[in-house]
Scaffold this motif. Structure first.
Motif, PDB file in Angstrom:
ATOM      1  N   GLN A  94     -34.474 -40.084 -12.114  1.00  0.00           N
ATOM      2  CA  GLN A  94     -35.425 -39.067 -11.984  1.00  0.00           C
ATOM      3  C   GLN A  94     -35.974 -38.224 -13.116  1.00  0.00           C
ATOM      4  O   GLN A  94     -37.101 -37.954 -13.143  1.00  0.00           O
ATOM      5  CB  GLN A  94     -34.774 -38.333 -10.782  1.00  0.00           C
ATOM      6  CG  GLN A  94     -35.733 -37.498 -10.062  1.00  0.00           C
ATOM      7  CD  GLN A  94     -36.746 -38.320  -9.354  1.00  0.00           C
ATOM      8  OE1 GLN A  94     -36.650 -39.338  -8.547  1.00  0.00           O
ATOM      9  NE2 GLN A  94     -38.255 -38.047  -9.631  1.00  0.00           N
ATOM     10  N   GLU A  95     -34.877 -38.053 -14.057  1.00  0.00           N
ATOM     11  CA  GLU A  95     -35.164 -37.413 -15.301  1.00  0.00           C
ATOM     12  C   GLU A  95     -36.423 -37.901 -15.920  1.00  0.00           C
ATOM     13  O   GLU A  95     -37.088 -37.214 -16.475  1.00  0.00           O
ATOM     14  CB  GLU A  95     -33.934 -36.794 -15.980  1.00  0.00           C
ATOM     15  CG  GLU A  95     -33.149 -35.947 -15.324  1.00  0.00           C
ATOM     16  CD  GLU A  95     -33.917 -34.549 -14.971  1.00  0.00           C
ATOM     17  OE1 GLU A  95     -34.379 -34.072 -16.185  1.00  0.00           O
ATOM     18  OE2 GLU A  95     -33.706 -33.952 -13.975  1.00  0.00           O
ATOM     19  N   ILE A  96     -36.292 -39.330 -16.024  1.00  0.00           N
ATOM     20  CA  ILE A  96     -36.959 -39.853 -17.109  1.00  0.00           C
ATOM     21  C   ILE A  96     -38.440 -39.968 -16.088  1.00  0.00           C
ATOM     22  O   ILE A  96     -39.684 -39.597 -16.746  1.00  0.00           O
ATOM     23  CB  ILE A  96     -36.774 -41.362 -17.153  1.00  0.00           C
ATOM     24  CG1 ILE A  96     -35.376 -41.319 -18.037  1.00  0.00           C
ATOM     25  CG2 ILE A  96     -37.746 -42.201 -17.708  1.00  0.00           C
ATOM     26  CD1 ILE A  96     -34.862 -42.957 -18.010  1.00  0.00           C
ATOM     27  N   ILE A  97     -38.411 -40.044 -14.895  1.00  0.00           N
ATOM     28  CA  ILE A  97     -39.928 -40.044 -14.249  1.00  0.00           C
ATOM     29  C   ILE A  97     -40.370 -38.671 -14.072  1.00  0.00           C
ATOM     30  O   ILE A  97     -41.712 -38.839 -14.102  1.00  0.00           O
ATOM     31  CB  ILE A  97     -39.654 -40.625 -12.805  1.00  0.00           C
ATOM     32  CG1 ILE A  97     -39.027 -42.036 -12.659  1.00  0.00           C
ATOM     33  CG2 ILE A  97     -40.941 -40.437 -12.042  1.00  0.00           C
ATOM     34  CD1 ILE A  97     -40.098 -43.072 -13.568  1.00  0.00           C
ATOM     35  N   ASP A  98     -39.650 -37.592 -14.158  1.00  0.00           N
ATOM     36  CA  ASP A  98     -40.151 -36.555 -14.232  1.00  0.00           C
ATOM     37  C   ASP A  98     -40.709 -35.753 -15.437  1.00  0.00           C
ATOM     38  O   ASP A  98     -41.250 -34.792 -15.631  1.00  0.00           O
ATOM     39  CB  ASP A  98     -39.191 -35.305 -13.486  1.00  0.00           C
ATOM     40  CG  ASP A  98     -38.965 -35.367 -12.034  1.00  0.00           C
ATOM     41  OD1 ASP A  98     -39.823 -36.361 -11.355  1.00  0.00           O
ATOM     42  OD2 ASP A  98     -37.982 -35.070 -11.689  1.00  0.00           O
ATOM     43  N   PRO A 100     -43.069 -34.679 -18.234  1.00  0.00           N
ATOM     44  CA  PRO A 100     -44.492 -34.648 -18.163  1.00  0.00           C
ATOM     45  C   PRO A 100     -45.290 -35.312 -18.886  1.00  0.00           C
ATOM     46  O   PRO A 100     -46.585 -35.474 -18.846  1.00  0.00           O
ATOM     47  CB  PRO A 100     -44.614 -32.931 -18.257  1.00  0.00           C
ATOM     48  CG  PRO A 100     -43.482 -32.814 -19.175  1.00  0.00           C
ATOM     49  CD  PRO A 100     -42.195 -33.729 -18.758  1.00  0.00           C
ATOM     50  N   ASN A 101     -44.728 -35.718 -20.087  1.00  0.00           N
ATOM     51  CA  ASN A 101     -45.554 -36.341 -21.040  1.00  0.00           C
ATOM     52  C   ASN A 101     -45.600 -37.769 -20.885  1.00  0.00           C
ATOM     53  O   ASN A 101     -44.452 -38.626 -20.916  1.00  0.00           O
ATOM     54  CB  ASN A 101     -45.260 -36.189 -22.559  1.00  0.00           C
ATOM     55  CG  ASN A 101     -45.992 -36.974 -23.509  1.00  0.00           C
ATOM     56  OD1 ASN A 101     -46.387 -37.823 -23.374  1.00  0.00           O
ATOM     57  ND2 ASN A 101     -46.096 -35.829 -24.736  1.00  0.00           N
ATOM     58  N   PRO A 102     -46.802 -38.465 -20.378  1.00  0.00           N
ATOM     59  CA  PRO A 102     -46.731 -39.878 -20.168  1.00  0.00           C
ATOM     60  C   PRO A 102     -46.447 -40.846 -21.622  1.00  0.00           C
ATOM     61  O   PRO A 102     -45.768 -41.930 -21.031  1.00  0.00           O
ATOM     62  CB  PRO A 102     -48.046 -40.249 -19.693  1.00  0.00           C
ATOM     63  CG  PRO A 102     -48.857 -39.214 -20.098  1.00  0.00           C
ATOM     64  CD  PRO A 102     -48.116 -37.961 -20.053  1.00  0.00           C
ATOM     65  N   GLN A 103     -46.882 -40.565 -22.532  1.00  0.00           N
ATOM     66  CA  GLN A 103     -46.554 -41.246 -23.616  1.00  0.00           C
ATOM     67  C   GLN A 103     -45.175 -41.428 -23.950  1.00  0.00           C
ATOM     68  O   GLN A 103     -44.427 -42.257 -24.383  1.00  0.00           O
ATOM     69  CB  GLN A 103     -47.392 -40.716 -24.840  1.00  0.00           C
ATOM     70  CG  GLN A 103     -48.947 -40.980 -24.659  1.00  0.00           C
ATOM     71  CD  GLN A 103     -49.579 -40.082 -23.780  1.00  0.00           C
ATOM     72  OE1 GLN A 103     -49.404 -39.046 -23.496  1.00  0.00           O
ATOM     73  NE2 GLN A 103     -50.805 -40.581 -23.218  1.00  0.00           N
ATOM     74  N   ILE A 108     -39.702 -44.123 -23.822  1.00  0.00           N
ATOM     75  CA  ILE A 108     -38.343 -44.178 -23.297  1.00  0.00           C
ATOM     76  C   ILE A 108     -38.224 -45.293 -22.443  1.00  0.00           C
ATOM     77  O   ILE A 108     -37.000 -45.965 -22.619  1.00  0.00           O
ATOM     78  CB  ILE A 108     -38.002 -42.859 -22.546  1.00  0.00           C
ATOM     79  CG1 ILE A 108     -37.948 -41.559 -23.305  1.00  0.00           C
ATOM     80  CG2 ILE A 108     -36.546 -42.997 -21.920  1.00  0.00           C
ATOM     81  CD1 ILE A 108     -37.609 -40.251 -22.641  1.00  0.00           C
ATOM     82  N   LEU A 109     -38.921 -45.796 -21.708  1.00  0.00           N
ATOM     83  CA  LEU A 109     -38.823 -46.806 -20.683  1.00  0.00           C
ATOM     84  C   LEU A 109     -39.042 -48.317 -21.545  1.00  0.00           C
ATOM     85  O   LEU A 109     -38.164 -48.953 -21.154  1.00  0.00           O
ATOM     86  CB  LEU A 109     -40.085 -46.833 -19.539  1.00  0.00           C
ATOM     87  CG  LEU A 109     -39.922 -45.860 -18.559  1.00  0.00           C
ATOM     88  CD1 LEU A 109     -40.918 -45.655 -17.568  1.00  0.00           C
ATOM     89  CD2 LEU A 109     -38.546 -45.873 -17.687  1.00  0.00           C
ATOM     90  N   ARG A 110     -39.770 -48.232 -22.491  1.00  0.00           N
ATOM     91  CA  ARG A 110     -39.815 -49.347 -23.168  1.00  0.00           C
ATOM     92  C   ARG A 110     -38.520 -49.592 -24.109  1.00  0.00           C
ATOM     93  O   ARG A 110     -37.873 -50.713 -24.221  1.00  0.00           O
ATOM     94  CB  ARG A 110     -40.973 -49.501 -24.383  1.00  0.00           C
ATOM     95  CG  ARG A 110     -42.199 -49.773 -23.845  1.00  0.00           C
ATOM     96  CD  ARG A 110     -43.408 -49.891 -24.848  1.00  0.00           C
ATOM     97  NE  ARG A 110     -43.461 -48.558 -25.602  1.00  0.00           N
ATOM     98  CZ  ARG A 110     -44.334 -47.759 -25.105  1.00  0.00           C
ATOM     99  NH1 ARG A 110     -45.333 -47.963 -23.912  1.00  0.00           N
ATOM    100  NH2 ARG A 110     -44.594 -46.646 -26.032  1.00  0.00           N
ATOM    101  N   ARG A 111     -37.890 -48.702 -24.599  1.00  0.00           N
ATOM    102  CA  ARG A 111     -36.681 -48.565 -25.167  1.00  0.00           C
ATOM    103  C   ARG A 111     -35.540 -49.130 -24.457  1.00  0.00           C
ATOM    104  O   ARG A 111     -34.671 -49.580 -24.789  1.00  0.00           O
ATOM    105  CB  ARG A 111     -36.254 -47.347 -25.973  1.00  0.00           C
ATOM    106  CG  ARG A 111     -37.412 -47.104 -27.098  1.00  0.00           C
ATOM    107  CD  ARG A 111     -36.981 -45.664 -27.817  1.00  0.00           C
ATOM    108  NE  ARG A 111     -35.666 -45.665 -28.428  1.00  0.00           N
ATOM    109  CZ  ARG A 111     -35.046 -44.534 -29.102  1.00  0.00           C
ATOM    110  NH1 ARG A 111     -36.017 -43.571 -29.289  1.00  0.00           N
ATOM    111  NH2 ARG A 111     -34.027 -44.556 -29.621  1.00  0.00           N
ATOM    112  N   VAL A 112     -35.526 -48.425 -22.877  1.00  0.00           N
ATOM    113  CA  VAL A 112     -34.709 -48.844 -22.298  1.00  0.00           C
ATOM    114  C   VAL A 112     -34.602 -50.457 -21.821  1.00  0.00           C
ATOM    115  O   VAL A 112     -33.667 -51.047 -21.890  1.00  0.00           O
ATOM    116  CB  VAL A 112     -34.764 -47.929 -20.756  1.00  0.00           C
ATOM    117  CG1 VAL A 112     -33.764 -48.482 -19.867  1.00  0.00           C
ATOM    118  CG2 VAL A 112     -34.359 -46.719 -20.993  1.00  0.00           C
TER     119      VAL A 112
END
Length: 217
Positions: A94-98, A100-103, A108-112
């Protein structure tokens, strides 16, 4: 193509794994006494768990007599036997999804996804053909209690995931960030760009991933 999906852990086997979480491992005799079953029954359970790579047998020298064997959890066994981390995973997600900066969120999602793929690459033969890689991914999903089968579409395999690997995270999610993460992780593991053709979030009974295009010979 044939289905590749491992059986789920049986409740009686889970009892063995729960005991192995404590201490430095247990012998057949230890388990027999604590479970109050026969040594034969204990050995049958241990054999299943060793075959599933959830526990391993460690030789231990005891004086001049015959060596003694203790059974301990493997890294995968620890993951299955440990406490549920759903609350932590949900909070982190939830912290990742929230963010504010989409980039920043995308990076972060790519690195995960790349970090998750590192563990999968140990069991997926990157030097094998596409069918072998898909089969290995489906088998590993089965080991992680996520039923999966391989379908065919012409000369290309399709990975059909029949249950969500992260049900706690997608329950109230109206976006596709988790789907995108899984797609990117699978692309990294397979070594081929993957596409999500249908998704459980759209009301389908399964999710299907396929190669974007045929691999270059």
């Amino acid at each position: 193509m044939s289905t590749t999906c491992s059986d789920h852990i049986r409740p009686i086997d889970q009892a063995v794994m729960d005991l192995l979480r404590h201490g430095r491992g247990l012998t057949v005799q230890d388990l027999t006494e604590q479970l109050e079953v026969t040594a034969t029954a204990v050995r049958q359970r241990l054999e299943r768990l060793v075959e599933a790579d959830l526990i391993e047998r460690v030789k231990e020298s005891v004086g001049r007599g015959r060596p003694q064997f203790r059974y301990v959890l493997t890294a995968m066994g620890m993951r299955y036997a440990s406490a549920n981390y759903a609350d932590l995973a949900t909070a982190l997600w939830q912290e990742i999804i929230d963010l504010p900066n989409p980039q920043q969120r995308g990076r972060i999602l790519r690195r995960v996804a790349q970090r998750m793929a590192q563990g999968w690459k140990q069991v997926v033969p990157l030097d094998g053909n596409l069918d072998a890689r898909f089969a290995a991914v489906a088998e590993e999903l089965g080991r992680r209690k996520v039923p999966a089968v391989i379908r065919e579409n012409g000369n290309l395999p399709i990975l059909e995931v029949q249950a969500c690997p992260y049900p706690e995270l997608t329950g109230g999610d109206d976006n596709r960030h988790l789907c995108e993460l899984e797609q990117e992780m699978l692309s990294e593991v397979i070594g081929q760009a993957m596409q999500l053709d249908c998704c459980r979030l759209d009301g389908h009974h399964h999710c299907q991933f396929r190669p974007v295009e045929a691999p270059t010979p």
